[in-house]
Design a protein around this motif. Sequence first.
Motif, short mmCIF file in Angstrom:
data_model
loop_
_atom_site.label_atom_id
_atom_site.label_comp_id
_atom_site.label_asym_id
_atom_site.label_seq_id
_atom_site.Cartn_x
_atom_site.Cartn_y
_atom_site.Cartn_z
N ASN A 54 0.83 -1.21 0.00
CA ASN A 54 0.00 0.00 0.00
C ASN A 54 0.86 1.27 0.00
N ASP A 55 1.88 1.28 -0.85
CA ASP A 55 2.80 2.43 -1.02
C ASP A 55 3.64 2.75 0.22
N LYS A 56 3.72 1.82 1.16
CA LYS A 56 4.54 2.03 2.36
C LYS A 56 5.62 0.95 2.41
N ILE A 57 6.85 1.34 2.75
CA ILE A 57 7.93 0.36 2.87
C ILE A 57 7.74 -0.41 4.17
N VAL A 58 7.50 -1.73 4.04
CA VAL A 58 7.27 -2.58 5.21
C VAL A 58 8.33 -3.67 5.33
N ALA A 59 9.15 -3.84 4.28
CA ALA A 59 10.23 -4.83 4.29
C ALA A 59 11.41 -4.24 3.52
N TYR A 60 12.62 -4.65 3.91
CA TYR A 60 13.80 -4.01 3.32
C TYR A 60 15.02 -4.88 3.56
N THR A 61 15.96 -4.85 2.61
CA THR A 61 17.33 -5.32 2.82
C THR A 61 18.24 -4.42 2.00
N ARG A 62 19.52 -4.54 2.26
CA ARG A 62 20.50 -3.94 1.37
C ARG A 62 21.49 -5.03 0.99
N ILE A 63 21.97 -4.98 -0.25
CA ILE A 63 22.90 -5.99 -0.75
C ILE A 63 24.19 -5.32 -1.20
N PHE A 64 25.27 -6.10 -1.11
CA PHE A 64 26.59 -5.60 -1.48
C PHE A 64 27.27 -6.56 -2.42
N LYS A 65 28.03 -6.02 -3.36
CA LYS A 65 28.86 -6.85 -4.22
C LYS A 65 30.09 -7.30 -3.41
N PRO A 66 30.82 -8.31 -3.89
CA PRO A 66 32.01 -8.76 -3.17
C PRO A 66 32.97 -7.61 -2.88
N ASN A 67 33.55 -7.66 -1.70
CA ASN A 67 34.56 -6.70 -1.21
C ASN A 67 34.00 -5.34 -0.80
N ASP A 68 32.70 -5.13 -0.90
CA ASP A 68 32.13 -3.88 -0.40
C ASP A 68 31.73 -3.98 1.06
N TYR A 69 31.56 -5.20 1.56
CA TYR A 69 31.23 -5.42 2.97
C TYR A 69 32.03 -6.61 3.48
N PHE A 70 31.81 -7.76 2.84
CA PHE A 70 32.60 -8.97 3.10
C PHE A 70 33.36 -9.31 1.82
N LEU A 71 34.21 -10.33 1.91
CA LEU A 71 34.91 -10.83 0.73
C LEU A 71 33.90 -11.29 -0.33
N ASN A 72 32.81 -11.90 0.14
CA ASN A 72 31.74 -12.36 -0.76
C ASN A 72 30.64 -11.31 -0.84
N ALA A 73 29.74 -11.49 -1.80
CA ALA A 73 28.53 -10.67 -1.84
C ALA A 73 27.79 -10.87 -0.52
N SER A 74 26.97 -9.90 -0.14
CA SER A 74 26.30 -10.02 1.16
C SER A 74 24.95 -9.31 1.17
N ILE A 75 24.16 -9.71 2.16
CA ILE A 75 22.85 -9.14 2.42
C ILE A 75 22.86 -8.65 3.86
N GLY A 76 22.34 -7.46 4.09
CA GLY A 76 22.29 -6.94 5.45
C GLY A 76 21.04 -6.13 5.70
N ARG A 77 20.89 -5.74 6.96
CA ARG A 77 19.74 -4.91 7.41
C ARG A 77 18.41 -5.53 6.98
N VAL A 78 18.31 -6.85 7.09
CA VAL A 78 17.06 -7.54 6.73
C VAL A 78 16.02 -7.18 7.79
N VAL A 79 14.93 -6.54 7.33
CA VAL A 79 13.96 -6.03 8.30
C VAL A 79 12.55 -6.06 7.71
N VAL A 80 11.60 -6.41 8.58
CA VAL A 80 10.18 -6.36 8.25
C VAL A 80 9.49 -5.67 9.43
N ALA A 81 8.59 -4.75 9.13
CA ALA A 81 7.84 -4.06 10.18
C ALA A 81 7.12 -5.10 11.05
N ALA A 82 7.10 -4.87 12.35
CA ALA A 82 6.55 -5.84 13.31
C ALA A 82 5.13 -6.28 12.96
N ASN A 83 4.29 -5.35 12.57
CA ASN A 83 2.89 -5.69 12.29
C ASN A 83 2.69 -6.35 10.94
#
Length: 147
Positions: A54-83
């Motif tokens: 409904n036009d509201k951000i309720v789930a989110y992640t951020r992804i990185f290519k290799p060497n931008d966070y870890f040696l491998n590609a990665s996913i972080g800040r995995v979040v879903v609104a409680a409700n």
Amino acid sequence: MLEVVVKSFSELTTNELYAILQLRSEVFVVEQNCVYQDIDYKDQKAMHILGFKNDKIVAYTRIFKPNDYFLNASIGRVVVAANERKYGYGHIILKHSIKAIEHYFNEITIKISAQTYLKFFYESHGFKQIGDEYLEDNIPHIAMIKN
């Protein structure tokens, strides 16, 4: 129904960025009672996976290519609104994140730093624990990898 959109940092609108930071703060700082620096200047390097309902951000992640966070590609800040967690949006946003890493970075190996209590959630998506549990921002975490 969750509509998922992938954007680079420069493609985010001011309102989207504000909504992302609000959601991350709501869950990671307030709900989990964890004082930490969420704004870490890594968002600029990341691709952002936004889950809209409904036009509201309720789930989110951020992804990185290799060497931008870890040696491998990665996913972080995995979040879903409680409700919104009862609808399986965590699984949906994670599947889109894995596909985005394959599409944008041509990578299949992904490393994450997962909150320990979510081990089975990540295992259901093919991640396996590597190494021992550790504290990150005073919360138990484990390193996990998906090949």
